[in-house]
Design an enzyme around this catalytic site. Structure first.
Site, PDB file in Angstrom:
ATOM      1  N   ASP A   1     -15.813  -6.698   9.598  1.00 36.15           N
ATOM      2  CA  ASP A   1     -16.926  -5.822   9.260  1.00 36.15           C
ATOM      3  C   ASP A   1     -18.248  -6.589   9.283  1.00 36.15           C
ATOM      4  OD1 ASP A   1     -16.088  -7.377   7.147  1.00 36.15           O
ATOM      5  OD2 ASP A   1     -16.125  -5.776   5.659  1.00 36.15           O
TER       6      ASP A   1
ATOM      7  N   ASP B   1      -0.443  -0.005  10.833  1.00 34.82           N
ATOM      8  CA  ASP B   1      -0.225  -1.300  11.471  1.00 34.82           C
ATOM      9  C   ASP B   1       1.123  -1.899  11.101  1.00 34.82           C
ATOM     10  OD1 ASP B   1      -1.844  -2.374  13.414  1.00 34.82           O
ATOM     11  OD2 ASP B   1      -2.539  -4.020  12.164  1.00 34.82           O
TER      12      ASP B   1
ATOM     13  N   GLU C   1       0.861  -1.186   0.000  1.00 35.61           N
ATOM     14  CA  GLU C   1       0.000   0.000   0.000  1.00 35.61           C
ATOM     15  C   GLU C   1       0.898   1.237   0.000  1.00 35.61           C
ATOM     16  OE1 GLU C   1      -3.391  -2.263   2.707  1.00 35.61           O
ATOM     17  OE2 GLU C   1      -1.883  -0.998   3.659  1.00 35.61           O
TER      18      GLU C   1
ATOM     19  N   LYS D   1      -7.131  -6.319  11.220  1.00 41.90           N
ATOM     20  CA  LYS D   1      -7.700  -4.976  11.095  1.00 41.90           C
ATOM     21  C   LYS D   1      -8.603  -4.627  12.274  1.00 41.90           C
ATOM     22  CE  LYS D   1     -10.357  -2.102   7.862  1.00 41.90           C
ATOM     23  NZ  LYS D   1     -11.106  -2.096   6.575  1.00 41.90           N
TER      24      LYS D   1
ATOM     25  N   ASP E   1     -10.608   2.493   3.998  1.00 43.49           N
ATOM     26  CA  ASP E   1      -9.366   1.804   3.651  1.00 43.49           C
ATOM     27  C   ASP E   1      -8.392   2.829   3.102  1.00 43.49           C
ATOM     28  OD1 ASP E   1     -10.158  -0.676   4.475  1.00 43.49           O
ATOM     29  OD2 ASP E   1     -10.773  -1.368   2.491  1.00 43.49           O
TER      30      ASP E   1
END
Length: 737
Positions: A449, A149, A120, A267, A291
């Site tokens: 989620d 993280d 990312e 997460k 995100d």
């Protein structure tokens, strides 16, 4: 004909939102459910009678193929039956954010999660951060938190640069009413406006290029790696430059403590750390979850969400407003079903008509309160019980009963709370508490989620789905088969973890929520078991055909038309849904292929992983989807060509099953040509093999015709040949019994 209803019953103020129920769609959906159900009952009667007939005949007629075919039909019917709950009462919504004034708007904390700077890239993450800071919302009521993280110092340094650029970008967006508030997306568009605007735009563009160069440069350093062993770091980003007088949303960097061999819960663990840290710094009653690659594309999304959250008749029971995920890098083909059209354009509208959709991992405005279980009355507070639930921090427990911390002095108060926030973000803080079990985001499943929203809905909270004409959030989708199958495997494992637990929606849900909503959750959790019927349909009809065994009715048999109706009606319904969502009918073909590929591989491996975890054999793992794309991959994606550069564990089953069905189809055609009296008996089995072959044509093309880098390697074809021989050998023993 569309019916409009106003959920608010206030007679003194104009409504903040309207819901729309399309009556014609509702009638069509229910009629389809009725007729398809009748056909399935007839199909089951045929199959049950066939099984009893063949069991009485003994060894002269094989029993196992009929039994397996019945299992596949039962499983598919079970999944189909659950899916009809999405079609029972679909609604759409309209909002009127212009009817809200700034003083009415409550504070919002934005949570942005990133985990691996290599997968990312920090520049993309910072574009998301900057877009969130540019939302059309009162500056003093907006706080942006980034959860790193990976514990990467590059992310922290990039955030400092992002704040400096943001102090130029946000005023520019406000001055010219810029619609596209993500700088990377904005500067990729056309330049329009008067001379002053173009001059200011050029200046901001140069500043952005300078910012992007700095972030890219620090991202190329050796320190741009994920660190799994580091203490908790919490820092409020402050710019000491001359632009300091420009008011900006609060920007906070949070990297929770990570230690080897200490469970971190992926997460969900990061989000719970953000919940605790933010409660001491800003403590906003609402949270925007994003995100790191999902930037804000509509500056008014927060105001749109508040049209629901501030509705006097809805506010007390509304937990969250879910927006759809949209993607900037989709090709017109969408080979890998990356758009998730079915969920965001059909299923979530259906759940909205019952009690609301589930959380979708990102793009939601969530009320903080549903994540906690607090005594309703102040006099019921027991400090020791609260500490057993929420942990030992007195400051955090005080924050549970405080309002938004709007008067905090960053230079004074934050210094005093810094050690406490680090304590809240430590590994040991949750030990002996109810975090992840009854408090915060839930830990049972890697699909946090889904499981969190299931628990929220079980406590009688509502949710809302809003899909505005202009996409509110835009992100990056998977653009190759490898990432798509890995992502689907992770989701399948997480969903099956819930399905196999005591919280299984089919059992736990009906007494705690409307039966149709529990069916929606059940469909989502049980969809991975589709691997069972898909494997059976890809092998048993083919093996039966090759061994001259008939498992379907003859063409002249009335039940043939029942099977034909079930197949045709289900595909027509799929096509109707696709057409109503504005997609082309080519989407039908791509979604069918993606469903088969994921069912044969990802659903199988994900379900196996969940079962192994249930037995204590294997722990869950989480790999972020790679956001870095190379030119060859992008080229194949845009051309609508499959990129088969993935693991042999995915490719070997696909290659083997498609090849064997091609063989079965050829054998079936030859038998029809030379034994015309057999056409009646083997027509359906031959058609099934043909259908699987056509759906799997890209696999055959990748094995035999293509020469580019995305083809299937010859070694994979060799492995597939061995696997095919194994299937034929053991399969013959199976179908002959």
């Amino acid at each position: 004909m569309a019916l409009q209803t106003n959920i608010s019953t206030s007679h003194h103020n104009p409504p903040l939102h309207l819901s729309h129920l399309k009556k014609s769609t509702l009638i069509c959906n229910r009629l389809f459910t009725l007729f398809h159900s009748i056909a399935l009952i007839l199909l089951f009667s045929f199959r049950i009678s066939s099984i009893f007939t063949h069991s009485k005949l003994g060894k002269n007629q094989p029993f196992i193929p009929h039994l397996l075919a019945f299992i596949s039909e039962l499983t598919l019917s079970f999944i189909w039956f659950l899916s009809q709950s999405f079609l029972w009462r679909p609604i759409t919504r309209t909002v009127f954010p212009e009817r809200l004034s700034d003083h009415q708007l409550p504070p919002i904390d934005v949570f942005i999660c990133t985990a691996d700077p290599r997968a990312e890239p920090p520049l993309g993450v910072m574009n998301t951060v900057i877009s969130a800071m540019a939302l059309n919302y009162p500056v003093g009521k907006l706080s942006v938190y980034v959860s790193d993280d990976g514990g990467c110092p590059v992310t922290l340094e990039a955030m400092r640069e992002a704040l400096k650029f943001g102090k130029m970008w946000v005023p520019f967006c406000n001055k010219y009413d810029v619609k596209t508030i993500c700088p990377q997306a904005y500067f990729g568009g056309p330049e329009m406006g008067d001379h002053q605007f173009r001059a200011d735009r050029q200046k901001i563009k140069e500043e952005y290029e300078s910012f992007a160069h700095k972030v890219t440069k620090i991202s190329e350093s050796s320190s741009c790696v994920s660190n799994k062993d580091h203490p908790a770091i919490v820092e409020v980003i402050v710019d000491e430059s001359k632009c300091d007088q420009i008011k900006m949303p609060l920007l906070v960097y949070v990297s929770r403590e990570k230690r080897p061999y200490h469970p971190h819960h992926f997460k969900a663990g990061a989000l719970n750390a953000l919940l605790r840290v933010s409660s001491l710094i800003s403590n906003s009653p609402y949270i925007l979850g994003l995100d790191c690659d999902m930037y804000c594309n509509h500056k008014d999304s927060a105001r749109q969400a508040m049209c629901f959250h501030l509705d006097p008749d809805l506010s007390s029971s509304l937990a969250f407003v879910q927006f759809p995920q949209t993607f900037h890098n989709l090709s017109k083909h969408d080979l890998y079903e990356s758009e998730m059209r079915s969920l965001f354009k059909t299923s979530w509208h259906g759940m909205d008509g019952i009690k609301g959709p589930c959380l979708s991992g990102t793009c939601y405005y969530l009320k903080r309160e549903p994540l906690y279980e607090l005594p309703l009355k102040q006099e019921d507070i027991n400090l020791e019980e609260l500490k057993q639930c929420f942990g030992s921090s007195n400051e955090f427990i005080r924050s549970l009963y405080k309002k938004y911390n709007s008067k905090m002095d960053l230079k004074k108060d934050l210094f005093e709370l810094l050690q406490e926030t680090k304590h809240l973000a430590s590994c040991e803080y949750e030990n002996g508490t109810k975090w992840g079990n009854e408090i915060g985001f839930r830990y049972l499943s890697v699909t946090e989620d889904f499981f969190t929203s299931f628990n929220i809905h079980c406590k009688d909270w509502l949710s809302v789905y809003h899909m505005p004409p202009r996409p509110s959030f835009i992100g990056s989708s998977t653009t190759n088969l490898n990432d798509s199958l890995i992502q689907a495997t992770r989701w399948s494992a997480g969903l099956m973890e819930v399905a196999l637990s005591r919280y299984s929606p089919i059992i736990y849900g009906p007494s705690r929520m409307p039966i149709l909503q529990s069916f929606c959750y059940a469909w989502l959790s049980f969809i991975p078991i589709a691997f069972i019927p898909l494997w059976i349909l890809a092998t048993i009809p083919m093996l039966s055909l090759l061994n001259d065994i008939t498992i379907y009715p003859k063409v002249k048999n009335p039940f043939f038309f029942v099977f034909l109706f079930v197949f045709v009606s289900s595909n027509i319904q799929h096509m109707r849904e696709i057409h109503s969502s504005g997609a082309s009918l080519q989407t039908w073909k791509h979604e069918q292929r993606a469903w088969m590929m994921k069912g044969i591989t990802s659903h199988l491996y994900g379900s196996t992983q969940a079962i192994m975890e249930k037995l204590g054999v294997k722990e869950a793992n989480f790999l972020p989807t790679n956001k870095v794309m190379n030119e060859d991959e992008v080229k194949l994606h845009q051309m609508g060509i499959y990129n088969f550069q993935t693991s042999s564990m995915f490719l070997v089953p696909l290659c083997s099953l498609v090849t064997l069905n091609l063989l079965a189809f050829v054998v079936g055609i030859i038998r029809m040509m030379f034994h015309k009296d057999h056409i009646d008996e083997i027509f359906i089995q031959t058609f099934v093999s043909l259908y699987i072959t056509l759906m799997g044509y890209p696999v055959l093309e990748g094995m035999a015709l293509r020469k580019d880098k995305g083809r299937i390697a010859p070694m994979i074809s060799c492995y597939s040949l061995v696997f095919s021989i194994i299937i034929l050998s053991f399969g013959k023993l199976l179908v002959m019994y």
